[in-house]
Design a protein around this motif. Structure first.
Motif, PDB file in Angstrom:
ATOM      1  N   GLY A   9      -1.004 -11.791  -0.552  1.00  0.00           N
ATOM      2  CA  GLY A   9      -1.068 -10.401  -0.959  1.00  0.00           C
ATOM      3  C   GLY A   9       0.166  -9.641  -0.756  1.00  0.00           C
ATOM      4  O   GLY A   9       1.351 -10.381  -0.706  1.00  0.00           O
ATOM      5  N   GLU A  10       0.054  -8.316  -0.122  1.00  0.00           N
ATOM      6  CA  GLU A  10       1.279  -7.436  -0.011  1.00  0.00           C
ATOM      7  C   GLU A  10       2.259  -8.041   0.937  1.00  0.00           C
ATOM      8  O   GLU A  10       3.531  -8.112   0.836  1.00  0.00           O
ATOM      9  CB  GLU A  10       0.750  -6.320   0.018  1.00  0.00           C
ATOM     10  CG  GLU A  10       1.757  -5.039   0.078  1.00  0.00           C
ATOM     11  CD  GLU A  10       1.385  -3.698   0.091  1.00  0.00           C
ATOM     12  OE1 GLU A  10       2.132  -2.740  -0.068  1.00  0.00           O
ATOM     13  OE2 GLU A  10       0.323  -3.454   0.214  1.00  0.00           O
ATOM     14  N   PRO A 124      -5.126  -4.675  11.570  1.00  0.00           N
ATOM     15  CA  PRO A 124      -4.679  -3.762  12.571  1.00  0.00           C
ATOM     16  C   PRO A 124      -4.349  -2.268  11.891  1.00  0.00           C
ATOM     17  O   PRO A 124      -4.315  -1.356  12.511  1.00  0.00           O
ATOM     18  CB  PRO A 124      -3.629  -4.115  13.270  1.00  0.00           C
ATOM     19  CG  PRO A 124      -3.152  -5.337  12.487  1.00  0.00           C
ATOM     20  CD  PRO A 124      -4.166  -5.916  11.450  1.00  0.00           C
ATOM     21  N   TYR A 125      -4.063  -2.464  10.603  1.00  0.00           N
ATOM     22  CA  TYR A 125      -3.989  -0.996   9.965  1.00  0.00           C
ATOM     23  C   TYR A 125      -5.078  -0.158  10.025  1.00  0.00           C
ATOM     24  O   TYR A 125      -4.904   0.989  10.119  1.00  0.00           O
ATOM     25  CB  TYR A 125      -3.766  -1.466   8.357  1.00  0.00           C
ATOM     26  CG  TYR A 125      -2.798  -2.472   8.095  1.00  0.00           C
ATOM     27  CD1 TYR A 125      -1.415  -2.273   8.021  1.00  0.00           C
ATOM     28  CD2 TYR A 125      -3.308  -3.603   7.494  1.00  0.00           C
ATOM     29  CE1 TYR A 125      -0.403  -3.531   7.699  1.00  0.00           C
ATOM     30  CE2 TYR A 125      -2.518  -4.737   6.960  1.00  0.00           C
ATOM     31  CZ  TYR A 125      -1.126  -4.520   7.159  1.00  0.00           C
ATOM     32  OH  TYR A 125      -0.389  -5.650   6.903  1.00  0.00           O
ATOM     33  N   LEU A 126      -6.268  -0.674   9.763  1.00  0.00           N
ATOM     34  CA  LEU A 126      -7.652  -0.028  10.014  1.00  0.00           C
ATOM     35  C   LEU A 126      -7.722   0.401  11.402  1.00  0.00           C
ATOM     36  O   LEU A 126      -7.921   1.656  11.708  1.00  0.00           O
ATOM     37  CB  LEU A 126      -8.690  -0.830   9.497  1.00  0.00           C
ATOM     38  CG  LEU A 126     -10.008  -0.177   9.471  1.00  0.00           C
ATOM     39  CD1 LEU A 126     -10.988  -1.323   8.514  1.00  0.00           C
ATOM     40  CD2 LEU A 126     -10.638  -0.358  11.082  1.00  0.00           C
ATOM     41  N   LYS A 163      -1.982  11.798   7.343  1.00  0.00           N
ATOM     42  CA  LYS A 163      -2.652  11.565   6.153  1.00  0.00           C
ATOM     43  C   LYS A 163      -2.691  10.200   5.837  1.00  0.00           C
ATOM     44  O   LYS A 163      -3.443   9.784   4.496  1.00  0.00           O
ATOM     45  CB  LYS A 163      -2.202  12.588   4.991  1.00  0.00           C
ATOM     46  CG  LYS A 163      -2.379  13.901   5.452  1.00  0.00           C
ATOM     47  CD  LYS A 163      -3.631  14.397   5.471  1.00  0.00           C
ATOM     48  CE  LYS A 163      -3.774  16.011   5.659  1.00  0.00           C
ATOM     49  NZ  LYS A 163      -5.176  16.388   5.938  1.00  0.00           N
ATOM     50  N   ASP A 164      -2.410   9.269   6.454  1.00  0.00           N
ATOM     51  CA  ASP A 164      -2.280   7.988   6.127  1.00  0.00           C
ATOM     52  C   ASP A 164      -3.770   7.090   5.950  1.00  0.00           C
ATOM     53  O   ASP A 164      -4.639   7.612   6.721  1.00  0.00           O
ATOM     54  CB  ASP A 164      -1.799   6.996   7.297  1.00  0.00           C
ATOM     55  CG  ASP A 164      -0.155   6.988   7.246  1.00  0.00           C
ATOM     56  OD1 ASP A 164       0.492   7.341   6.039  1.00  0.00           O
ATOM     57  OD2 ASP A 164       0.485   6.561   8.038  1.00  0.00           O
ATOM     58  N   LEU A 169      -0.624   2.969   4.965  1.00  0.00           N
ATOM     59  CA  LEU A 169       0.031   2.257   6.119  1.00  0.00           C
ATOM     60  C   LEU A 169       0.454   0.858   6.166  1.00  0.00           C
ATOM     61  O   LEU A 169       1.372   0.460   6.431  1.00  0.00           O
ATOM     62  CB  LEU A 169      -0.990   2.222   7.302  1.00  0.00           C
ATOM     63  CG  LEU A 169      -0.421   1.957   8.702  1.00  0.00           C
ATOM     64  CD1 LEU A 169       0.804   2.553   8.887  1.00  0.00           C
ATOM     65  CD2 LEU A 169      -1.559   2.155   9.832  1.00  0.00           C
ATOM     66  N   LYS A 170      -0.382   0.036   5.288  1.00  0.00           N
ATOM     67  CA  LYS A 170      -0.127  -1.413   5.168  1.00  0.00           C
ATOM     68  C   LYS A 170       1.169  -1.391   4.296  1.00  0.00           C
ATOM     69  O   LYS A 170       2.042  -2.289   4.468  1.00  0.00           O
ATOM     70  CB  LYS A 170      -1.415  -1.899   4.420  1.00  0.00           C
ATOM     71  CG  LYS A 170      -1.128  -3.348   3.994  1.00  0.00           C
ATOM     72  CD  LYS A 170      -2.174  -4.172   3.291  1.00  0.00           C
ATOM     73  CE  LYS A 170      -1.998  -5.629   3.041  1.00  0.00           C
ATOM     74  NZ  LYS A 170      -3.225  -6.091   2.363  1.00  0.00           N
ATOM     75  N   THR A 171       1.242  -0.532   3.253  1.00  0.00           N
ATOM     76  CA  THR A 171       2.455  -0.694   2.607  1.00  0.00           C
ATOM     77  C   THR A 171       3.497  -0.452   3.167  1.00  0.00           C
ATOM     78  O   THR A 171       4.651  -1.047   3.118  1.00  0.00           O
ATOM     79  CB  THR A 171       2.241   0.331   1.307  1.00  0.00           C
ATOM     80  OG1 THR A 171       1.306  -0.152   0.426  1.00  0.00           O
ATOM     81  CG2 THR A 171       3.514   0.413   0.324  1.00  0.00           C
TER      82      THR A 171
END
Length: 315
Positions: A9-10, A124-126, A163-164, A169-171
């Protein structure tokens, strides 16, 4: 130095791009498709429905390690044959065993998107959005036989903006990793000498989100808390609105005006939207609703028209 990158992935792609821009040699990559599918299945998928990682690897003409696990003899032998100095890991769900960790000449380094020891574990982003954190970070740490517990080599803070979504946030975190990986590798000897052992007393571990946490609770959560929950779970999990024995999903929502109605009251509806009052008296309008049943689009409109009433509770 010779680098091998393991991941998907990213984050995987960001680390690859970061190393390619550096003065270090990217010797090999190992994608998650190798673990997910057997050789026949993988061949079929690569030909008929190639993954983003497969296309990325082909585009950059990268050498791929062929193995069915990071802990397999094939993988370890390939790392040794290539004389790899450092393995970088960006998103992976296998636990590395000691033989794999010791396979590179210098170190096996994981790239974790939080300020360890806070928010160990998956996604952890979530979690940082859900817990209303104002900042998170990227941590490059030595790997051991546990998850996210190794000594810290390099760490940088990343802001969490109002507003994330989890995706945004992951990006931002992946972009940070791409920009920081060269600094880590350029100064690795110094980083290893000055590594910081994690303080277990400050550790926070978060498991995968549960199904109950995807159900919006208008009685006990404010509009801001519900907004934060939706943003945190985007794009990984749909949030649900409960009405009697049915659950709606939605595509968009808008925080609206105050209402004198009690929390969880449905105060307005159309053929594809409903407005519900939150704990703080603020209304949220949910649009493009769907119930996961056969003929979903038709049934959803039928349900909204005939079974869902204004002034009822959404619970």
């Amino acid at each position: 130095m010779k680098i091998a990158i393991v991941g998907y992935g990213e984050m995987f792609q960001s680390l690859v791009l970061g190393v390619l821009k550096s003065e270090h040699e990217l010797s090999a990559v190992f994608r998650h498709d190798m673990v997910m599918f057997n050789s026949v299945e993988r061949f079929i998928f690569d030909m008929l429905k190639p993954s983003d990682d497969y296309n990325f690897i082909r585009t950059h003409n990268l050498y791929e390690i062929k193995a069915n696990s990071v802990n397999s003899k094939q993988f370890i032998n390939e790392i040794r044959k290539l004389d790899v100095d450092v393995i970088l890991v960006g998103s992976w769900n296998e636990k590395f065993k000691i033989d794999t960790i010791q396979a590179p000449k210098i170190a096996c380094i994981n790239v974790h998107p939080s300020l360890l020891p806070r928010y160990r574990g998956p996604n952890p982003y979530l979690q940082v959005i859900l817990n209303n954190e104002e900042e998170t970070g990227m941590t490059f740490h030595l790997m051991d036989e546990k998850y996210d517990t190794g000594a810290i080599l390099h760490q940088i803070k990343v802001p969490v903006l109002p507003k994330d979504t989890g995706k945004i946030l992951k990006t931002r975190c992946c972009d940070t990793a791409q920009n920081e990986v060269a600094a880590l590798l350029d100064n690795l000897s110094e980083k290893l000498e000055n590594r910081i052992f994690q303080n277990e007393k400050k550790a926070i571990y978060k498991h995968h989100i549960s199904l109950s946490e995807t159900i919006l609770d208008f009685t006990n959560e404010t509009s801001l808390e519900i907004d934060r929950r939706i943003r945190a779970l985007t794009p990984w999990v749909d949030c649900h609105i409960c009405h009697k024995n049915d659950f709606f999903t939605f595509k968009t929502y808008k925080i609206s005006e105050k209402s004198s109605a009690l929390p969880a009251t449905i105060v307005d509806k159309t053929e594809n939207s409903i407005s519900i009052v939150c704990k703080d008296g603020v209304t949220i309008k949910f649009c493009a609703l769907s119930i996961k049943r056969p003929f979903s689009k038709f049934y959803t409109r039928f349900y909204l028209k005939n079974f869902l009433k204004i002034n009822e509770k959404a619970e």
